[in-house]
Structure formats: structure tokens, C-alpha cells
Design a protein around this motif. Structure first.
Motif, short mmCIF file in Angstrom:
data_model
loop_
_atom_site.label_atom_id
_atom_site.label_comp_id
_atom_site.label_asym_id
_atom_site.label_seq_id
_atom_site.Cartn_x
_atom_site.Cartn_y
_atom_site.Cartn_z
N ALA A 148 0.83 -1.21 0.00
CA ALA A 148 0.00 0.00 0.00
C ALA A 148 0.86 1.26 0.00
N LEU A 149 1.68 1.42 1.02
CA LEU A 149 2.45 2.66 1.15
C LEU A 149 3.56 2.75 0.13
N GLY A 150 3.99 1.62 -0.43
CA GLY A 150 5.07 1.63 -1.41
C GLY A 150 4.66 1.98 -2.82
N GLN A 151 3.38 2.21 -3.07
CA GLN A 151 2.95 2.60 -4.42
C GLN A 151 3.24 4.08 -4.65
N SER A 152 3.47 4.44 -5.89
CA SER A 152 3.82 5.82 -6.22
C SER A 152 2.62 6.74 -6.09
N GLY A 153 2.81 7.87 -5.39
CA GLY A 153 1.78 8.90 -5.32
C GLY A 153 0.61 8.58 -4.43
N VAL A 154 0.74 7.60 -3.53
CA VAL A 154 -0.38 7.26 -2.64
C VAL A 154 -0.58 8.35 -1.59
N ARG A 155 -1.82 8.82 -1.45
CA ARG A 155 -2.10 9.79 -0.39
C ARG A 155 -3.14 9.28 0.58
N ALA A 156 -3.82 8.15 0.25
CA ALA A 156 -4.84 7.63 1.14
C ALA A 156 -4.92 6.12 0.98
N ALA A 157 -5.33 5.45 2.06
CA ALA A 157 -5.53 4.00 2.02
C ALA A 157 -6.89 3.69 2.62
N ILE A 158 -7.56 2.67 2.06
CA ILE A 158 -8.82 2.16 2.59
C ILE A 158 -8.56 0.73 3.05
N LEU A 159 -8.82 0.46 4.33
CA LEU A 159 -8.49 -0.81 4.95
C LEU A 159 -9.76 -1.59 5.26
N LEU A 160 -9.88 -2.79 4.68
CA LEU A 160 -10.99 -3.70 4.97
C LEU A 160 -10.40 -5.08 5.22
N ILE A 161 -10.27 -5.46 6.46
CA ILE A 161 -9.61 -6.72 6.81
C ILE A 161 -10.06 -7.17 8.20
N GLY A 162 -10.13 -8.49 8.38
CA GLY A 162 -10.41 -9.02 9.71
C GLY A 162 -11.37 -10.20 9.73
N ILE A 163 -12.21 -10.33 8.70
CA ILE A 163 -13.23 -11.38 8.76
C ILE A 163 -12.59 -12.77 8.73
N ASN A 164 -11.48 -12.93 8.00
CA ASN A 164 -10.81 -14.24 7.97
C ASN A 164 -10.07 -14.53 9.27
N ASP A 165 -9.55 -13.49 9.91
CA ASP A 165 -8.96 -13.70 11.24
C ASP A 165 -10.01 -14.26 12.20
N ILE A 166 -11.22 -13.73 12.12
CA ILE A 166 -12.30 -14.17 13.00
C ILE A 166 -12.72 -15.61 12.65
#
Length: 429
Positions: free
Chosen positions: A283-301
Motif C-alpha cells: 500500500a504505502l510503497g505505491q507511487s503517489g499514494v495519499r490515502a488508504a482504505i483498509l478492509l480486513i479481519g473477517i478471515n482472522d475471525i
């Protein structure tokens, strides 16, 4: 609450790479170098995952024979630009990656390309490149224009002993492998006799777009677009990109960095490295990134309750997690994003028809996402998809049939839940 942000130019890549030249053949022409000035922004990207290293893997994990053949992959950039570079990656590779020829062309549908559009891609001036395991490399800039939403073919001729040991498994896009030989510059599809729905080796496509920026959407199968229509770009990230275009925000790229089966906290033999460990690169290593949207956790559960399987157990380790475990993981990602001056938006976990104890964890996590103020904003995918009478379930009209993954209409509803004024907020320099 919003963090002030600064657009990020991708630094010079420092991994050790051994490259040397072979004669360039075929109809592709060598492009003149693109001007050095201006900002690079990633227009398309995907996340790599390792492939289980088994002598006799199950069908889902059998890779195509690529030795001495050409792989042609179709990508759709989400912003336009003049000047292009291609990032090749040997992330999770167990052996060197050798490419003898790489060509970019406009796709004409299937494995066919538009006549006269093929451009040979070079690396430090050479057509031949070898990457050590774990390395990645941007190509030399090439002075061609790319148009958002249009398909492009990236054709990669592989070395004589090359294998695929890492890929992105759920590409939701038909790609192609040729018969023996370098067919990178072929305009006709005849040599491309094998189809596959994974992608390999190409991890990003950057364009020169000085006033643009990118949003990195990262998560699991629901971001990956599992069970959306094949070859139709119906993931929620695709629908969000179309919404942005319709709103006139044509300088905002949307990058899909989901991996089906991925977890926040645990690695998997099949479903990729834990998101908290891949977040900086993917995510952070992509060029020109200024925002991230995080959707994660259902598989952990969920994965703690999956029965162990003999042979290949993709759900291993069957780790039990609490809401606090997930919240602590989110806090670590928020800190990483803010340290890189990137806004991070938390998305609520969508309904999955979970039994009571697991549903209680999902509900507690969503309550924290909505009320803690820890994220720079909240995108309520749960509210967009849930059945009002049965909030632990997807609305029937949005259910793909497995009661977990949305259908195309459900993914469109998710995109409609993203506040455009958040993700297109001006970048402070």
C-alpha cells in the motif's frame, strides 16, 4: 479527523538486480525515454502472494508451464498519463526471475493487440533482466500515453528454465501463456493457447501524471473482488474508479491490493503474508499514494473455526483472535500510514452469517471502527450491505450466493458508500 498529507514520490529502488542485454527482435519498437521531470503515480497495481511449494499441489495451485514461453497479462490503468513505467517483482520468489523480452501494447481483446502499438520495455537500457528472489524493479520510463479504463497487454518472455513460484491468484481477469518462444511482440493471438486467471511478475504500472494521486484499497477477498464477474471489472474498487471519473476526479487512481483469504495478523500457506506485514510494501510503497482504505479481519475471525486439513491446510494457523487483537493490529497500521503522511480510512467488516461468538467479535470490531476516532474516517460497508431485519446477513439482492461475498450489485453498493470528498481531498505539499 484528518491527517495532513504530502504526496510521496517513490524513491530509487535499491534491491540488488543483475541485468544484461540480449538482441531485441519482433515488431515492437523501442520508445524514446520519457522526460525525467514530473511525478509518477501508480495507475494499476496488484499484490503478490507465495504459491504452496508442493510436489503435487491441488488443481487451484498448479501453475502454468512458462519456461521459454511468453506470458501476456491484461491490465486496466485507472488514471491517464504520458510516460509509463512497469514494475516487475520477484516478491516471494524462490529462485531468480529471468525475463528476456517485455512489451507493452494496447489490447484489442483477448490475447490480440492493436497493430502498431507495441513498445519494447527496457531495464537500465537492456531488454533482458534477472531479479533475485524478493527483488522488484521499475522499468525505464517510456514516452507513450496511457488512457484510463482502457485495456493494455503486458507481454513477458520468460527464461528457458523459468517457473512461477508467486502470483496473484484471483486476478478476475483472463491472461495468457504462449507456446514455446518469444511472442511478446505478436499482434495476433494464435501463439497464446493457454488461459489462466492469475497474474504474475507485474506488480504495478505507473504513469507520469503531475497533478494526480492514488488511493490504495487493501484487504481480503471482498476487496479482491472474489465472485464478481470475470473479465468485467466489477470489483468495488472498479466501481469506485468509475464514480470518481463521473464526478470529474479523473486524477485519482484506485489501486486494488486485496488478496483473497488474507488475514490481518496471520500468514497463510495459500492466502498471502499477513496484511500488517505487507502493508508498507503493497500500500504505502505505491507511487503517489495519499490515502488508504483498509478492509480486513473477517478471515482472522473465521479461520480458527475451520477444521484442520491433511496435506495443504490453507487456513493454518487456526489462530483464535479477539476484537482487541484486531484493534491493536489496526492501530499499528494507522501509525504506519500516518508516519508516511498517508490518510487511512477504516472500513467496517461486512456481514458473513457468522455464528454467535464470531458475530460478537465482528460487531465489537465494527463498533470500535465507527466510534474510536482512530482512523481518519470510516467507510461503513457493513451498513451498505446488511439486511436491516437480520444485520448479521447480507441483503439477498447483494449476496453472490455464499452469504459472505457480494455480487456485482453489492460491490457497486460498497463503492457508493465511499465519501468521494474524503478520498479526493487536496494534497498538501
Amino acid at each position: 479527523m484528518f491527517a495532513r498529507i504530502t504526496s510521496r514520490a517513490l524513491g530509487a529502488f535499491t534491491a540488488a538486480v543483475f541485468a544484461f542485454s540480449v538482441g531485441a527482435t519482433g515488431a515492437a519498437h523501442a520508445a524514446a525515454p520519457a522526460p525525467a521531470a514530473g511525478e509518477w503515480v501508480t495507475a494499476w497495481a496488484t499484490a503478490a502472494q507465495s504459491i504452496p511449494d508442493l510436489a503435487d499441489p491441488p488443481p487451484l495451485y498448479r501453475t502454468p508451464d512458462v519456461a521459454g514461453r511468453t506470458v501476456r497479462q491484461i491490465v486496466y490503468p485507472t488514471i491517464s498519463g504520458r510516460g509509463v513505467r512497469i514494475r516487475v517483482s520477484n516478491a516471494y520468489g524462490r529462485a531468480p526471475l529471468t525475463l528476456t523480452d517485455v512489451v507493452l501494447a494496447q489490447s484489442a481483446g483477448g490475447a490480440q493487440t492493436r497493430p502498431g502499438t507495441a513498445v519494447r520495455v527496457t531495464f537500465a537500457g537492456k531488454a533482458f533482466v534477472t531479479l533475485k528472489p524478493g527483488a522488484q524493479l521499475d522499468s525505464d520510463p517510456i514516452s507513450v500515453a496511457l488512457t484510463a479504463g482502457q485495456p493494455y497487454a503486458i507481454s513477458l518472455a520468460a527464461g528457458p528454465r523459468q517457473t512461477v513460484t508467486a502470483w496473484h491468484r484471483v486476478a478476475n481477469q483472463v491472461n495468457y501463456v504462449s507456446t514455446q518462444g518469444d511472442h511478446a511482440a505478436d499482434e495476433t493471438p494464435g501463439a497464446y493457447t493457454r488461459k489462466f486467471t492469475e497474474s504474475a511478475w507485474v506488480s504495478a504500472l505507473d504513469v507520469r501524471a503531475p497533478n494526480a494521486s492514488a488511493i490504495a484499497a487493501i484487504g481480503d477477498s471482498i476487496t479482491d473482488g472474489l465472485r464478481s464477474s470475470l473479465n468485467r471489472n466489477r470489483r468495488w474498487t472498479d466501481a469506485l474508479s468509475r464514480r470518481l471519473d463521473e464526478a470529474g476526479a479523473t486524477q485519482t487512481a484506485v489501486l486494488n491490493l486485496g488478496i483473497s483469504g488474507n488475514r490481518l495478523l496471520s500468514d497463510s500457506p495459500c492466502y498471502g503474508e499477513a496484511l500488517e506485514r505487507r502493508f508498507e510494501r503493497d500500500a504505502l510503497g505505491q507511487s503517489g499514494v495519499r490515502a488508504a482504505i483498509l478492509l480486513i479481519g473477517i478471515n482472522d475471525i473465521n479461520f480458527a473455526a475451520m477444521p484442520p486439513r491433511a496435506g495443504l491446510d490453507c487456513d493454518f494457523p487456526h489462530t483464535t483472535v479477539t476484537a482487541r487483537d484486531l484493534i491493536d493490529g489496526y492501530r499499528r497500521l494507522i501509525e504506519l500510514a500516518h508516519r508516511s503522511s498517508v490518510r487511512i480510512y477504516g472500513a467496517t467488516l461486512t456481514p458473513a452469517s457468522l455464528p454467535g461468538p464470531r458475530e460478537a467479535v465482528r460487531t465489537a470490531v465494527n463498533g470500535w471502527i465507527r466510534t474510536s476516532g482512530a482512523f481518519d474516517g470510516v467507510i461503513d460497508f457493513d451498513a451498505a450491505l446488511r439486511d436491516s431485519g437480520h444485520p448479521d446477513q447480507l441483503q439477498r439482492r447483494f449476496d453472490s450466493g455464499d452469504h459472505i461475498h457480494p455480487n456485482d450489485d453489492g460491490y457497486t453498493a460498497m463503492a457508493a458508500a465511499v465519501p468521494l470528498d474524503w478520498v479526493t481531498a487536496p494534497t498538501h505539499r
